[in-house]
Design an enzyme around this catalytic site. Structure first.
Site, PDB file in Angstrom:
ATOM      1  CB  THR A 174      -0.999  -0.050   1.180  1.00  0.00           C
ATOM      2  OG1 THR A 174      -1.887   1.064   1.097  1.00  0.00           O
ATOM      3  CG2 THR A 174      -0.314  -0.012   2.537  1.00  0.00           C
ATOM      4  CG  ASN A 175      -0.524   4.626  -1.303  1.00  0.00           C
ATOM      5  OD1 ASN A 175      -1.176   5.380  -0.594  1.00  0.00           O
ATOM      6  ND2 ASN A 175      -1.050   3.990  -2.347  1.00  0.00           N
ATOM      7  CG  HIS A 176       3.442   6.812   3.532  1.00  0.00           C
ATOM      8  ND1 HIS A 176       3.396   6.092   4.701  1.00  0.00           N
ATOM      9  CD2 HIS A 176       4.710   6.734   3.078  1.00  0.00           C
ATOM     10  CE1 HIS A 176       4.598   5.602   4.942  1.00  0.00           C
ATOM     11  NE2 HIS A 176       5.413   5.966   3.973  1.00  0.00           N
ATOM     12  CB  SER A 177      -3.039   7.763   0.350  1.00  0.00           C
ATOM     13  OG  SER A 177      -4.241   8.488   0.357  1.00  0.00           O
TER      14      SER A 177
END
Ligand code: C5P
Length: 403
Positions: free
Chosen positions: A213-216
């Site tokens: 996933t990512n930091h959003s």
């Protein structure tokens, strides 16, 4: 908090005789903090639970009671209060006051004012032990709904009598959310328009317990959804799991992967006026998803990646696409060049370019510094702003593109 839809609005808060009246003080305070001018009317029964001073202390304005109905300015007051008002909210509203409103009774300052008022009406019922389910209350409720009143709640749970049931007044923050919906629907420039907002970072599974996933955080997307609600739009928020609660009034479509988000966007896009793709969608995903948890004892796995579907490109290929499509570009270098390349390749009307190398903008933080790039070559750089303010500017821009 971003609250400009309430700034300068004149809100009339009616408080009736329920133990939930103490929550009305919090609502009055929240409305005042959001920039609204709040006039409060207490019924005689409300005065048994709370005092005018409680409300005067949080609103900085005098609170009215039935004593004012019989005072010298009564004739100006009851019509005046209702007419200069953007919205009347009655919270808590007892079964008795609901009955009076449904039948047009006007025997105290609040009901006289309500009868004379022409503004939107929000009612937050609060009552004990079965009174809400009583056929008389339900019939009154149906009458009020048919006349356009917004009935919000009540919630299920512990009641003052010790019983469990439906009758608790909604929490002030939720009532505030419903007030924003009602104000938006009453005069917002996007009333009758359907807007899709995507938010959060997609999660691409590796095995049953792990994801890429990512930091959003979803903050910018949720702020966009709220700004669209404030303008009266029907908002579909397609979101991955986040720590945020969805703005009151949105229709939330929960998704996890890029594939799920794509399916949801394409299904919703058919009758949407605008699509705002604020989500941080995976560009790559694991090629294979292990059926069982990958074990340490099997050694370090080599993970092969493949392209995730590009949602905006899929939308660009559709014949029935929203009139306005907005993308985001989060870049750590060559921001504007990368953004304008995406604007063209994804056939966007607008791209919001976001420099994620700055500590005060982009992922996770409360503020953002963005540049808007338009399909016709126009460029607009905005200063550092709260994500709520950025959302408002984007929604105003979308509104003018739709016009
Ligand atoms: O290509 P890039 O990921 O930088 O583009 C960003 C924009 O494209 C964002 O609006 C994002 O929501 C959207 N996007 C997409 N599908 C992907 C990746 C990004 O629609 N697979």
């Amino acid at each position: 908090m971003n609250m400009t839809v309430l700034t300068g609005k004149h809100i009339l808060l009616g408080v009736t005789g329920s133990i939930a009246a103490y929550k009305a003080a919090d609502l009055a305070s929240k409305l005042t903090q959001a920039g609204a001018q709040v006039d409060v009317i207490l019924t005689a029964a409300a005065e048994k639970f709370v005092t005018p001073l409680t409300f005067q202390s949080v609103t900085g304005r005098r609170a009215f009671t039935d004593a004012d109905l019989w005072g010298g300015e009564a004739h100006i007051l009851h019509v005046g209060l209702g007419h200069s008002t953007d919205l009347l909210v009655i919270a808590p509203c007892t079964a008795d006051t609901m009955a009076k409103l449904a039948h047009g009774l006007a025997d105290n300052l609040l009901t006289v004012t309500a009868l004379a008022a022409t503004c939107p009406l929000v009612i937050a019922p609060a009552m004990d032990g079965g009174m809400f389910d009583a056929p008389a209350t339900q019939a009154n409720l149906a009458t009020l709904v048919a006349r356009g009143a917004h009935i919000v709640g009540p919630a299920e749970g512990h009641l003052a009598s010790g019983l469990l049931g439906k009758g608790r007044m909604l929490e002030p923050a939720e009532v505030l959310g419903h007030i924003r919906v009602a104000l938006g629907k009453a005069g917002g420039k996007l009333a009758g328009r359907k807007i899709i907002v995507t938010a959060g970072g997609t999660q691409e599974p590796l095995d049953p317990v792990r994801v890429l996933t990512n930091h959003s955080s979803g903050k910018q997307g949720y702020a966009l959804a709220q700004a669209a609600i404030d303008l009266g739009a029907d908002v579909c928020l397609i979101s991955t799991p986040t720590a945020l609660s969805a703005p009151v009034g949105v229709r939330l479509v929960p998704v996890r992967t890029a594939e799920e988000m794509k399916a949801a966007v394409l299904a919703e896009a058919v009758d949407a006026d605008a699509l705002i793709m604020a989500a941080a969608v995976a560009d790559f995903r694991p090629k294979r998803v292990a059926a069982d948890k990958m074990k340490k004892r099997d050694g370090i796995p080599q993970i092969e990646l493949e392209a995730a579907p590009d949602i905006l490109k899929a939308v660009a290929g559709q014949t029935e696409r929203p009139s306005v499509v907005v993308g985001f570009a989060a870049e750590s270098r060559d921001l504007l060049d990368n953004a304008s390349e995406k604007l063209k390749s994804k056939k966007l009307d607008l791209i919001v370019a976001n420099d994620i190398s700055a500590v005060d903008a982009g992922f996770g933080v409360e503020t953002n510094r963005v540049t808007l790039l338009f399909a016709d070559g126009r460029k607009e750089s905005l200063p550092l702003m709260g994500k709520g303010e950025v959302a408002e500017v984007i929604l105003q821009t979308v509104t003018s593109l739709l016009e």
